[in-house]
Each structure stands twice: as structure tokens, then as C-alpha cells.
Design a protein around this motif. Structure first.
Motif, short mmCIF file in Angstrom:
data_model
loop_
_atom_site.label_atom_id
_atom_site.label_comp_id
_atom_site.label_asym_id
_atom_site.label_seq_id
_atom_site.Cartn_x
_atom_site.Cartn_y
_atom_site.Cartn_z
N GLU A 17 0.77 -1.29 -0.24
CA GLU A 17 -0.08 0.01 -0.02
C GLU A 17 0.84 1.29 -0.06
O GLU A 17 0.64 2.05 -0.81
CB GLU A 17 -1.04 0.02 0.98
CG GLU A 17 -1.67 1.46 1.14
CD GLU A 17 -2.36 1.67 2.71
OE1 GLU A 17 -3.30 2.36 2.67
OE2 GLU A 17 -1.71 1.07 3.50
N HIS A 18 1.79 1.07 0.91
CA HIS A 18 2.87 2.39 0.95
C HIS A 18 3.39 2.62 -0.33
O HIS A 18 3.56 3.81 -0.88
CB HIS A 18 3.85 2.38 1.97
CG HIS A 18 3.15 2.46 3.23
ND1 HIS A 18 2.72 3.55 3.77
CD2 HIS A 18 3.04 1.39 4.29
CE1 HIS A 18 2.28 3.40 5.16
NE2 HIS A 18 2.53 2.24 5.48
N LEU A 19 4.15 1.55 -0.99
CA LEU A 19 4.68 1.61 -2.41
C LEU A 19 3.72 2.03 -3.47
O LEU A 19 3.87 3.27 -4.25
CB LEU A 19 5.02 0.32 -2.93
CG LEU A 19 5.73 0.19 -4.20
CD1 LEU A 19 7.02 1.06 -3.98
CD2 LEU A 19 5.98 -0.98 -4.50
N MET A 48 -4.58 11.31 -8.16
CA MET A 48 -3.54 10.83 -7.05
C MET A 48 -4.34 10.40 -5.91
O MET A 48 -4.11 9.68 -5.59
CB MET A 48 -2.53 11.60 -6.65
CG MET A 48 -1.51 11.37 -5.56
SD MET A 48 -2.00 11.70 -3.90
CE MET A 48 -2.33 13.44 -3.99
N LYS A 49 -5.02 11.11 -5.65
CA LYS A 49 -6.38 10.81 -4.53
C LYS A 49 -7.08 9.37 -4.80
O LYS A 49 -7.01 8.67 -3.91
CB LYS A 49 -7.36 11.84 -4.20
CG LYS A 49 -6.39 13.18 -3.47
CD LYS A 49 -7.45 14.30 -3.28
CE LYS A 49 -8.99 14.16 -3.25
NZ LYS A 49 -9.74 15.47 -3.08
N ALA A 50 -7.55 9.11 -6.01
CA ALA A 50 -8.17 8.04 -6.54
C ALA A 50 -7.28 6.83 -6.48
O ALA A 50 -7.65 5.62 -5.88
CB ALA A 50 -8.84 8.28 -7.69
N LYS A 51 -5.96 7.06 -6.64
CA LYS A 51 -5.06 5.71 -6.73
C LYS A 51 -4.85 5.70 -5.10
O LYS A 51 -4.70 4.36 -4.91
CB LYS A 51 -3.77 6.43 -7.39
CG LYS A 51 -3.90 6.25 -8.84
CD LYS A 51 -2.76 6.54 -9.53
CE LYS A 51 -2.96 6.47 -11.19
NZ LYS A 51 -1.72 6.70 -11.91
N LYS A 56 -5.68 1.82 -0.45
CA LYS A 56 -6.42 1.67 0.78
C LYS A 56 -7.30 0.56 0.81
O LYS A 56 -7.34 -0.45 1.45
CB LYS A 56 -6.83 2.72 1.37
CG LYS A 56 -7.36 2.81 2.94
CD LYS A 56 -7.80 4.13 3.28
CE LYS A 56 -6.64 4.57 4.10
NZ LYS A 56 -7.12 5.69 4.86
N MET A 57 -8.27 0.56 -0.38
CA MET A 57 -9.02 -0.51 -0.54
C MET A 57 -8.42 -1.85 -0.65
O MET A 57 -8.94 -2.91 -0.20
CB MET A 57 -10.09 -0.25 -1.64
CG MET A 57 -11.01 -1.38 -1.99
SD MET A 57 -12.06 -0.96 -3.66
CE MET A 57 -10.83 -1.23 -4.67
N ASN A 58 -7.31 -1.90 -1.58
CA ASN A 58 -6.66 -3.07 -1.69
C ASN A 58 -5.95 -3.76 -0.37
O ASN A 58 -6.08 -4.93 -0.19
CB ASN A 58 -5.67 -2.96 -2.81
CG ASN A 58 -6.06 -2.73 -4.17
OD1 ASN A 58 -7.32 -2.99 -4.44
ND2 ASN A 58 -5.35 -2.19 -5.09
N GLU A 65 -8.73 -11.18 3.18
CA GLU A 65 -8.48 -12.52 2.97
C GLU A 65 -7.60 -13.24 3.77
O GLU A 65 -7.68 -14.53 4.00
CB GLU A 65 -7.87 -12.39 1.42
CG GLU A 65 -8.73 -11.88 0.48
CD GLU A 65 -8.05 -11.79 -1.01
OE1 GLU A 65 -6.86 -11.72 -1.01
OE2 GLU A 65 -8.82 -10.92 -1.82
N HIS A 66 -6.57 -12.59 4.63
CA HIS A 66 -5.77 -12.96 5.42
C HIS A 66 -6.34 -13.55 6.63
O HIS A 66 -6.22 -14.51 7.09
CB HIS A 66 -4.56 -11.96 5.88
CG HIS A 66 -3.61 -11.48 4.74
ND1 HIS A 66 -3.20 -10.21 4.84
CD2 HIS A 66 -3.67 -12.14 3.39
CE1 HIS A 66 -2.39 -10.19 3.45
NE2 HIS A 66 -2.89 -11.06 2.81
#
Length: 111
Positions: A17-19, A48-51, A56-58, A65-66
Motif C-alpha cells: 500500500e505504501h509503495l 492521485m487521490k483516487a489511486k 487503501k481498498m486493496n 483475505e488473510h
């Protein structure tokens, strides 16, 4: 064991996520540098905000899942039945327990 695996998986997902957020900021700067109008710069910021929101959603999806893997066991792939090592009672042929078991009476078998 599962808890440790879940924590490690969550940490790896957080790193991803940070990457992804870092990449979004770099792309925004590049787009702003080539933008000619304020609208193009605003559009770059919105992308950028959408990405960031997608990253965050991912992360949240990966964490869920974990957690599901921890609850259901990660010994098999999701959606596939768990393979049992032993057959249920009454479904297979029992192996003879004595070397001469299974031979007809009176049969002399040399071991």
C-alpha cells in the motif's frame, strides 16, 4: 502459527500500500510538471487521490483475505475442498493386518 502468518501477510500488504501511494505521488508530480493549466494540475491531484483510495481498498481486501485464511486454514486453495488423508469409514477396502490374512484357508504361503 496462523496468527504469525496473518501478521506477516498484513505487513507485506501494508508495504505494498505504501509503495502504491508513493507511486501515485510521483505520478502526480510528473503530471503537474507537464500540466499547462490549473485544471490539468487539479486533475492530476484527483487522480492521485483516487489511486491512494484504491491502494487503501486493496489493503483492506488483502487483510480480510488473510483473516479468512486464518479462520478456514490455508492448507488448501480457496474454493477447493480440503483433501483428507484417510478415507471415511466403510468407503474403502481394509488392508490385511496379518501377513497371511486374505489368503484362502489351507493355502500355504511362505513368507
Amino acid at each position: 502459527m496462523h496468527s504469525l502468518k496473518e501478521k506477516v501477510s498484513n505487513a507485506a500488504s501494508a508495504g505494498q500500500e505504501h509503495l502504491d501511494k508513493y507511486k501515485a505521488h510521483v505520478e502526480e508530480k510528473a503530471e503537474k510538471a507537464t500540466a499547462r493549466t490549473k485544471e490539468e494540475k487539479d486533475m492530476a491531484h484527483e487522480k492521485m487521490k483516487a489511486k491512494e483510495a484504491e491502494a487503501k481498498m486493496n489493503l483492506h481486501e488483502a487483510k480480510s483475505e488473510h483473516a479468512a485464511d486464518k479462520l478456514h486454514g490455508a492448507h488448501h486453495l480457496p474454493g477447493q475442498p480440503h483433501a483428507h488423508h484417510n478415507q471415511p469409514l466403510g468407503t474403502g477396502v481394509a488392508a490385511p493386518t496379518h501377513p497371511l490374512a486374505g489368503h484362502p484357508p489351507g493355502h500355504n504361503h511362505h513368507i
